[in-house]
Design an enzyme around this catalytic site. Structure first.
Site, PDB file in Angstrom:
ATOM      1  N   ASP A 271       0.860  -1.179   0.000  1.00  0.00           N
ATOM      2  CA  ASP A 271       0.000   0.000   0.000  1.00  0.00           C
ATOM      3  C   ASP A 271       0.894   1.227   0.000  1.00  0.00           C
ATOM      4  OD1 ASP A 271      -1.769   2.084   0.564  1.00  0.00           O
ATOM      5  OD2 ASP A 271      -1.949   1.556   2.689  1.00  0.00           O
TER       6      ASP A 271
ATOM      7  N   GLU B 266      -3.789   4.386  -2.303  1.00  0.00           N
ATOM      8  CA  GLU B 266      -4.154   3.935  -0.955  1.00  0.00           C
ATOM      9  C   GLU B 266      -5.636   4.142  -0.684  1.00  0.00           C
ATOM     10  OE1 GLU B 266      -2.543   4.289   3.597  1.00  0.00           O
ATOM     11  OE2 GLU B 266      -2.452   6.090   2.371  1.00  0.00           O
ATOM     12  N   GLU B 267      -6.156   5.306  -1.022  1.00  0.00           N
ATOM     13  CA  GLU B 267      -7.564   5.593  -0.745  1.00  0.00           C
ATOM     14  C   GLU B 267      -8.495   4.641  -1.506  1.00  0.00           C
ATOM     15  OE1 GLU B 267      -5.233   9.275   0.137  1.00  0.00           O
ATOM     16  OE2 GLU B 267      -5.321   7.884  -1.526  1.00  0.00           O
TER      17      GLU B 267
END
EC number: 3.2.1.143
Length: 703
Positions: free
Chosen positions: A455, A473-474
């Protein structure tokens, strides 16, 4: 288990999935725009504070043997230990005049203009980089083999091609089963530390967890769903008084909040049948439990309500989604323990069931709104398209939990590296040869399983998932909302920390990137890791996501990125993430990509080589995704082929990278994509330079 049930066809990418790959190809500009927004919000969102085994020829082994290591006198090792205190290798005591002038004369990968180049037609054959599957008539358990398909296979990996994906998964399943591998925390391991690894759920076959008592300071500041909750200064009106602090304090709003939620559920039946006030009543609930004094129209939630109601031609559909969230939030008192601890130096891991994760997340809709709260208030109050799409991800998740929740659990673990651990491991392993590396441009990290996924994290786990962020990541956290629980458990990561999440379930698919992100129903491609047959004996899906944050550079200039401090910091952070599991995972790949590039302005070739070095250091194979950058993939494959043919060790490659900073009086402000590769091969081509590097520890030729 019947082999035919394991080997199944992988569906072709849908139009939405292909669009997603196309949108993620050239996302640097969108990353930069998103980074500016996140940087401005950042100050508003403060949070509370062995021996090397050669890889099996069946899994990730090159056609040619790996370089062998020779013994080195102890005296030389002692000298090098002193030189490596900051992972710097300064073996070159002579003149370093920088790279030679004409790369074409010095390396097979050169071109007449002195730049690194690989022609479309000159792509190194994959057969020189990876081994083919053995063309046998029978597979394990007697499953038949399609010989025509086998003849087409030149490589294999966790990729979208139907031929390769199934076989690669089968081989990794075999490795997990043969070696009896379990991701950490392993609750039955001899070295399991129950004083640091907390389990909050029941697991069949294991005794009821015994959770050691910790000071209230380490408690999760979200426990407000009981009549009494542990005393915490943040919940005390007068925490600085000299009175004796009680063990527990009464939750003055417990009955009011509980009655408000239960009353809304009772009224929901009537409002859903056509009576007016359905949304307004839910808005009233958010006002009351959020302790919002004035009027808040919740324009984001209102737009979501109107949009989805039009799509389904029913307000009842949306109100039922709201009701699912309320029911799950009310279940917190029953299914969650009284004391939940954040991950610190004293608490290393926390394991929850899928439904416990959902209860924690549902409470985030009703958490009191403060400047420091981790909640969904931002999304509810903003009506931009991205906020609406994020609400689609969240409500799709709660719909699944309310109707058919997965059975199993998820582990969250904070990995911290000791101050001297990285230095010791580097001195021990810097003579390792190049690791096995596979590079693909038609796959994305989130479609893999039976591996460690990287990530590309913010120093605060989750980044801007609760606000305006929507990059790698989001998006990962929106697909797997259970990962958001890790945000509640952790503080800001320091340079020696990484966060491991094992067993998170994928609930949604997606297309687009950044402001163009769109929710999509879960498709087979992204659901690979959800297969119940991949669960371990503790009920966790066999996939690990490791969050590591890269350095943020204000510009793409190379000079700041190749300083000694920057190189050491990035490699130490990568080591922290790549070493979350034991040495027994030496044949389980780490799947990564352009970590720290895009919005963080990292130089892609440099970040690639740094991750290659650390993969070799921890002795694990590396799968690298270039996200449809085909020419970049060709460059990277050529570089790895050249490094292996030259018998370059990871320590030697590190030494060369550290020469870049002093190679020129003025480094290019924005380097070409092959600048780092050019320098590496030019430096290695110099006889004097190579002789000095070989003095580190000579490697046997692979030819």
């Amino acid at each position: 288990m019947d082999q035919k049930s394991i080997v199944k066809k992988t569906p072709e990418p849908t139009k939405d999935e292909q669009l997603n790959l196309n949108n993620s190809t050239n996302s640097d500009d969108m990353d930069a725009e998103m980074m500016k927004e996140m940087q401005s919000e950042r100050f508003e969102d403060h949070r509370d504070p062995s021996s090397h085994r050669s890889l099996s020829p069946d899994v990730f082994s090159p056609a040619s043997p790996s370089p062998q290591k020779l013994e080195i006198p102890e005296e030389s090792v002692k000298v090098e230990e002193e030189e490596d205190m900051k992972m710097e290798v300064d073996e070159d005591d002579g003149d370093a005049d920088g790279p030679a002038s004409n790369l074409a004369e010095l390396t097979q990968l050169g071109s007449s203009d002195g730049s690194f180049k690989i022609d479309e037609e000159d792509d190194p054959p994959m057969s020189s980089l990876v081994s083919e599957f053995p063309k046998t008539e029978k597979r394990a358990e007697g499953a038949p083999v399609d010989v025509k398909t086998e003849e087409k296979k030149k490589a294999f990996g966790i990729i979208t091609d139907e031929q390769c994906t199934t076989d690669f998964r089968y081989l990794l399943e075999e490795q997990f089963n043969k070696r009896k591998l379990e991701f950490l925390p392993d609750f039955e391991a001899k070295n399991f530390n129950k004083s640091k690894d907390y389990r909050y759920c029941e697991i069949p076959g294991l005794p009821t967890p015994d959770r050691p008592y910790r000071d209230n300071h380490y408690l999760l500041n979200q426990i407000q769903w009981r009549p009494f909750h542990p005393y915490m200064p943040s919940l005390d009106r007068n925490p600085y008084s000299y009175r004796q602090k009680p063990e527990e304090i009464a939750n003055r709003m417990y009955l009011t909040d509980k009655n408000t939620l239960e009353q809304w559920l009772r009224e929901h039946r009537y409002s859903a049948e056509g009576h007016s006030g359905g949304f307004q009543m839910f808005s009233h609930v958010l006002h009351q439990l959020g302790r919002i004094g004035g009027y808040n129209s919740f324009v984001g939630l209102l737009k979501y309500f109107n949009t989805v109601a039009r799509e389904h031609n029913s307000e009842k559909y949306v109100l039922d989604q709201f009701a699912n969230v309320v029911r799950i939030a009310l279940s917190a008192e029953e299914i969650l323990p009284k004391r939940i601890y954040r991950l610190t130096d004293f608490v290393e891991s926390a394991t929850f069931s899928h439904v416990q994760c959902a209860a924690l997340l549902a409470r985030m809709f009703f958490k009191p709104k403060t400047s420091h709260s981790l909640s969904f208030h931002y999304l509810l109050e903003h009506d931009d398209e991205l906020s609406i799409e994020k609400l689609r991800f969240l409500f799709a998740y709660f719909d699944r939990i309310a109707t058919n929740p997965p059975k199993g659990c998820v582990s969250f673990r904070l990995k911290t590296v000791r101050n001297d651990e990285f230095k010791e491991e580097w001195i021990k392993n810097k003579y390792n040869p190049m690791p096995d590396v596979r590079i693909y441009d038609q796959m994305v990290i989130e479609e893999t399983a039976l591996c460690t996924q990287i990530d590309f994290a913010n120093e605060y786990l989750g980044g801007g998932v609760l606000r305006s962020g929507a990059v790698q990541e989001e998006i990962r956290f929106l697909m797997c909302p259970e990962m958001i629980v890790g945000m509640l458990l952790t503080d800001k990561m320091d340079d020696a920390q990484a966060i491991s999440i094992v067993g998170a379930y994928v609930y949604s698919g997606y297309t687009g990137y950044a402001n163009k992100l769109k929710w999509r129903p879960l498709s087979g491609r992204y659901a690979r890791q959800n297969d119940a047959r991949l669960r371990d004996k503790y009920g966790r899906l066999r996939v690990e996501t490791v969050a590591i944050d890269a350095m943020y550079f204000k510009t793409k200039a190379i000079a700041e990125q190749v300083t000694s401090d920057s190189l050491t910091r990035e490699m130490k952070k990568a080591y922290t993430g790549f070493s979350t599991q034991s040495e027994h995972f030496s044949q389980i790949p780490i799947v990564t990509g352009f970590w720290g590039c895009g919005a963080f302005n990292g130089h892609k070739p440099l970040k690639f080589l740094q991750q290659v070095i650390i993969a070799g250091m921890v002795k694990r194979p590396l799968v690298f995704c270039t996200f449809q950058e085909g020419q970049t993939m060709k460059h990277f494959k050529g570089v790895m082929a050249r490094l292996r043919s030259e018998n370059v060790s990871i320590g030697q490659l590190n030494s060369v990278l550290r020469k870049i900073a002093t190679s020129q009086i003025r480094l290019p402000y924005i380097p070409t994509e092959t600048f780092v590769f050019d320098f590496v091969f030019q430096y290695l081509a110099g006889p004097q330079n190579r002789a000095l590097l070989d003095n580190l520890k000579p490697l046997k030729s692979t030819s």
